[in-house]
Design a protein around this motif. Structure first.
Motif, PDB file in Angstrom:
ATOM      1  N   VAL A   1       0.828  -1.200   0.000  1.00  0.00           N
ATOM      2  CA  VAL A   1       0.000   0.000   0.000  1.00  0.00           C
ATOM      3  C   VAL A   1       0.868   1.258   0.000  1.00  0.00           C
ATOM      4  O   VAL A   1       0.615   2.206  -0.757  1.00  0.00           O
ATOM      5  CB  VAL A   1      -0.955   0.000   1.204  1.00  0.00           C
ATOM      6  N   VAL A   2       1.892   1.261   0.845  1.00  0.00           N
ATOM      7  CA  VAL A   2       2.762   2.433   0.924  1.00  0.00           C
ATOM      8  C   VAL A   2       3.465   2.677  -0.402  1.00  0.00           C
ATOM      9  O   VAL A   2       3.538   3.812  -0.895  1.00  0.00           O
ATOM     10  CB  VAL A   2       3.784   2.280   2.062  1.00  0.00           C
ATOM     11  N   ARG A   3       3.978   1.630  -0.997  1.00  0.00           N
ATOM     12  CA  ARG A   3       4.677   1.786  -2.283  1.00  0.00           C
ATOM     13  C   ARG A   3       3.733   2.320  -3.341  1.00  0.00           C
ATOM     14  O   ARG A   3       4.108   3.182  -4.149  1.00  0.00           O
ATOM     15  CB  ARG A   3       5.287   0.460  -2.710  1.00  0.00           C
ATOM     16  N   TYR A   4       2.507   1.843  -3.341  1.00  0.00           N
ATOM     17  CA  TYR A   4       1.531   2.329  -4.329  1.00  0.00           C
ATOM     18  C   TYR A   4       1.229   3.811  -4.087  1.00  0.00           C
ATOM     19  O   TYR A   4       1.255   4.625  -5.022  1.00  0.00           O
ATOM     20  CB  TYR A   4       0.239   1.514  -4.256  1.00  0.00           C
ATOM     21  N   GLU A   5       0.960   4.164  -2.822  1.00  0.00           N
ATOM     22  CA  GLU A   5       0.576   5.535  -2.516  1.00  0.00           C
ATOM     23  C   GLU A   5       1.716   6.514  -2.764  1.00  0.00           C
ATOM     24  O   GLU A   5       1.497   7.606  -3.293  1.00  0.00           O
ATOM     25  CB  GLU A   5       0.109   5.638  -1.057  1.00  0.00           C
ATOM     26  N   ILE A   6       2.941   6.122  -2.374  1.00  0.00           N
ATOM     27  CA  ILE A   6       4.056   7.046  -2.548  1.00  0.00           C
ATOM     28  C   ILE A   6       4.323   7.299  -4.021  1.00  0.00           C
ATOM     29  O   ILE A   6       4.750   8.378  -4.419  1.00  0.00           O
ATOM     30  CB  ILE A   6       5.332   6.542  -1.817  1.00  0.00           C
TER      31      ILE A   6
ATOM     32  N   SER B   1     -14.282   4.973   7.496  1.00  0.00           N
ATOM     33  CA  SER B   1     -13.103   4.304   6.933  1.00  0.00           C
ATOM     34  C   SER B   1     -11.875   4.730   7.736  1.00  0.00           C
ATOM     35  O   SER B   1     -11.613   5.928   7.904  1.00  0.00           O
ATOM     36  CB  SER B   1     -12.920   4.682   5.461  1.00  0.00           C
ATOM     37  N   LYS B   2     -11.136   3.759   8.247  1.00  0.00           N
ATOM     38  CA  LYS B   2      -9.965   4.057   9.054  1.00  0.00           C
ATOM     39  C   LYS B   2      -8.755   4.371   8.170  1.00  0.00           C
ATOM     40  O   LYS B   2      -8.480   3.655   7.204  1.00  0.00           O
ATOM     41  CB  LYS B   2      -9.647   2.888   9.984  1.00  0.00           C
ATOM     42  N   LYS B   3      -8.055   5.460   8.544  1.00  0.00           N
ATOM     43  CA  LYS B   3      -6.885   5.912   7.795  1.00  0.00           C
ATOM     44  C   LYS B   3      -5.674   5.998   8.720  1.00  0.00           C
ATOM     45  O   LYS B   3      -5.808   6.277   9.920  1.00  0.00           O
ATOM     46  CB  LYS B   3      -7.135   7.286   7.181  1.00  0.00           C
ATOM     47  N   LEU B   4      -4.502   5.784   8.145  1.00  0.00           N
ATOM     48  CA  LEU B   4      -3.249   5.979   8.864  1.00  0.00           C
ATOM     49  C   LEU B   4      -2.519   7.171   8.257  1.00  0.00           C
ATOM     50  O   LEU B   4      -2.344   7.246   7.034  1.00  0.00           O
ATOM     51  CB  LEU B   4      -2.361   4.738   8.762  1.00  0.00           C
ATOM     52  N   ASN B   5      -2.115   8.101   9.109  1.00  0.00           N
ATOM     53  CA  ASN B   5      -1.250   9.193   8.663  1.00  0.00           C
ATOM     54  C   ASN B   5       0.190   8.773   8.938  1.00  0.00           C
ATOM     55  O   ASN B   5       0.531   8.453  10.079  1.00  0.00           O
ATOM     56  CB  ASN B   5      -1.588  10.483   9.400  1.00  0.00           C
ATOM     57  N   ILE B   6       1.000   8.741   7.915  1.00  0.00           N
ATOM     58  CA  ILE B   6       2.352   8.213   8.044  1.00  0.00           C
ATOM     59  C   ILE B   6       3.378   9.204   7.497  1.00  0.00           C
ATOM     60  O   ILE B   6       3.062  10.057   6.667  1.00  0.00           O
ATOM     61  CB  ILE B   6       2.513   6.854   7.314  1.00  0.00           C
ATOM     62  N   ARG B   7       4.606   9.084   8.005  1.00  0.00           N
ATOM     63  CA  ARG B   7       5.734   9.822   7.442  1.00  0.00           C
ATOM     64  C   ARG B   7       6.603   8.838   6.678  1.00  0.00           C
ATOM     65  O   ARG B   7       6.970   7.789   7.194  1.00  0.00           O
ATOM     66  CB  ARG B   7       6.560  10.497   8.535  1.00  0.00           C
ATOM     67  N   VAL B   8       6.945   9.204   5.449  1.00  0.00           N
ATOM     68  CA  VAL B   8       7.787   8.362   4.594  1.00  0.00           C
ATOM     69  C   VAL B   8       9.082   9.099   4.285  1.00  0.00           C
ATOM     70  O   VAL B   8       9.059  10.255   3.870  1.00  0.00           O
ATOM     71  CB  VAL B   8       7.076   8.000   3.267  1.00  0.00           C
ATOM     72  N   ILE B   9      10.199   8.447   4.535  1.00  0.00           N
ATOM     73  CA  ILE B   9      11.503   8.956   4.112  1.00  0.00           C
ATOM     74  C   ILE B   9      12.020   8.050   3.014  1.00  0.00           C
ATOM     75  O   ILE B   9      12.067   6.831   3.173  1.00  0.00           O
ATOM     76  CB  ILE B   9      12.514   8.987   5.270  1.00  0.00           C
ATOM     77  N   ALA B  10      12.394   8.662   1.902  1.00  0.00           N
ATOM     78  CA  ALA B  10      13.011   7.920   0.802  1.00  0.00           C
ATOM     79  C   ALA B  10      14.449   8.425   0.675  1.00  0.00           C
ATOM     80  O   ALA B  10      14.690   9.579   0.310  1.00  0.00           O
ATOM     81  CB  ALA B  10      12.245   8.143  -0.495  1.00  0.00           C
ATOM     82  N   TYR B  11      15.399   7.548   1.004  1.00  0.00           N
ATOM     83  CA  TYR B  11      16.820   7.913   1.024  1.00  0.00           C
ATOM     84  C   TYR B  11      17.503   7.288  -0.185  1.00  0.00           C
ATOM     85  O   TYR B  11      17.460   6.076  -0.365  1.00  0.00           O
ATOM     86  CB  TYR B  11      17.473   7.410   2.314  1.00  0.00           C
ATOM     87  N   PRO B  12      18.148   8.103  -1.042  1.00  0.00           N
ATOM     88  CA  PRO B  12      18.776   7.551  -2.241  1.00  0.00           C
ATOM     89  C   PRO B  12      19.820   6.484  -1.904  1.00  0.00           C
ATOM     90  O   PRO B  12      20.755   6.735  -1.140  1.00  0.00           O
ATOM     91  CB  PRO B  12      19.429   8.770  -2.903  1.00  0.00           C
TER      92      PRO B  12
END
Length: 397
Positions: free
Chosen positions: A150-155, A181-192
């Protein structure tokens, strides 16, 4: 506290060959730092995190203009720093956080580490880059085994990047229910991955054992929570407080609230802008620019022509900082930044605290020193504001 370096296969014949990151495993790690993962030494690294083990580390803050190094240890919530070292970064060796001249950087670091008698074998690095992506997104609440998909799709909806080129970390910030509908608020860090691999290879070449790769805003966050938490005379940690690292090439604006990172942005500007003016207009030799700034620049002195030029540069910085703070306020429904703490090379300009306070209407303080009671240090009472990032990177939570 967990940290990610590149997961490496010790049987690889070339440092440029790549091994895919196990995103499923990465997704379940704490986002506060990037976890050191590489196959052969991984069990050893886990032992480092156990309370029974005491390990000194050498921590390195990789800047485009200056590199800061400390040797110290964090053990049972006690921090000890034994050595503080600064060195000039070889010209163009690090550009926007990425190592471009690895051999020149290795030669200089090897010389400095040896000449200063650093004995620690475990190493951490901290840096920042416009290429590091930090985003907050909302996703449907799903089972743990579906989280990575899910995270990969959303990001990918937010960022058109190839995820195979990045190490991802996710932290759940909050949970809410919208229209049943339950939602999660998340922080995503993408490090090269390419940047991380460069630091990993450099440390191995220096005969050091890579322990952790940090990002500066995480290091500052640890500094605030572990060292600066008693400085209520400067600011209230429950308020929104901006820590601004005024470097040579970039100005990092990091806003914290309740001891947690709430917002971060980088401005592509810094002390190099002033250096160029001094070199061009006053014919100052490049190796004398820093001493000239310290002796001759005063932002409160309005009649000297050179101060007028410098004020124009600083005004541009302040305008960009003000826009970031205003964006933060609008995004957070009127949440005001109550205090600004500045540090780094350009924060040493005479009069800059008062100048920024007047321009922004926000109390601005330069972080010059740290209470003796904050941690054990053999610094001889020297100002250590240049070392905030690298001190924070020693702390492992």
């Amino acid at each position: 506290m967990k940290n990610i370096f590149i997961k490496k296969n010790q049987n690889q014949s070339s440092p440029n060959s790549k091994k895919k990151v196990n995103f499923k495993e990465v997704m379940n790690m704490d986002v506060k730092t990037l976890k050191a993962k590489f196959s052969k030494n991984f069990r050893k690294l886990n032992k480092i995190n156990t309370p029974e083990k005491k390990r000194k580390v050498v921590a390195v803050d990789m800047g485009s203009s200056m590199i800061k190094i400390v040797e110290g240890m964090y053990y049972k919530e006690n921090l000890t720093i034994d050595k503080y070292i600064t060195m000039k970064t070889p010209k163009d060796a690090i550009v926007d956080g990425e190592i471009k001249k690895s051999q020149e950087l290795f030669d200089k670091l090897h010389e400095v580490i040896k000449s200063n008698g650093i004995k620690a074998k475990y190493a951490t690095c901290t840096n920042n880059s416009t290429l590091i992506i930090n985003r907050e997104i909302s996703i449907p609440k799903v089972d743990e085994d579906e989280m990575d998909t899910v995270v990969r799709y959303e990001i990918q909806q937010y960022l058109p990047i190839n995820l195979e080129d990045y190490i991802l970390q996710v932290m759940i910030l909050s949970e809410e229910e919208i229209n049943e509908s339950k939602k999660l608020n998340i922080r995503v860090i993408a490090y090269p991955e390419k940047i991380a691999r460069g630091y990993y290879d450099l440390l191995i070449k220096l005969n050091l054992k890579p322990y952790a790769l940090d990002v500066n805003y995480n290091a500052i966050n640890k500094f605030i929570n572990c060292i600066d938490k008693n400085n209520e005379y400067e600011y209230n940690s429950e308020d929104s407080v901006a820590f601004i690292d005024m470097g040579a090439s970039f100005i990092d604006v990091n806003i914290y609230k309740n001891g947690n990172l709430d917002f971060t942005r980088m401005i592509k500007a810094g002390g190099n802008d002033i250096d160029e003016i001094l070199i061009e207009r006053n014919n100052i030799e490049i190796n004398k620019v820093e001493s000239f700034k310290a002796k001759n620049i005063d932002l409160e002195e309005v009649f000297e022509p050179i101060n007028i030029y410098v004020r124009e540069v600083v005004d541009d910085w302040i305008d960009k900082i003000e826009k970031i703070i205003q964006f933060y306020k609008n995004r957070n429904m009127g949440d005001e930044v109550k205090n600004i703490i500045i540090f780094g090379g350009s924060s040493k300009l005479k009069g800059i605290e008062e100048y920024m306070t007047n321009k922004l209407g926000i109390n601005t303080i330069r972080k010059k020193s740290i209470s003796k009671n904050a941690f054990n240090s053999n610094s001889d009472d020297r100002p250590i504001d240049d070392f905030i990032n690298v001190i924070g990177s020693v702390i492992r939570l």
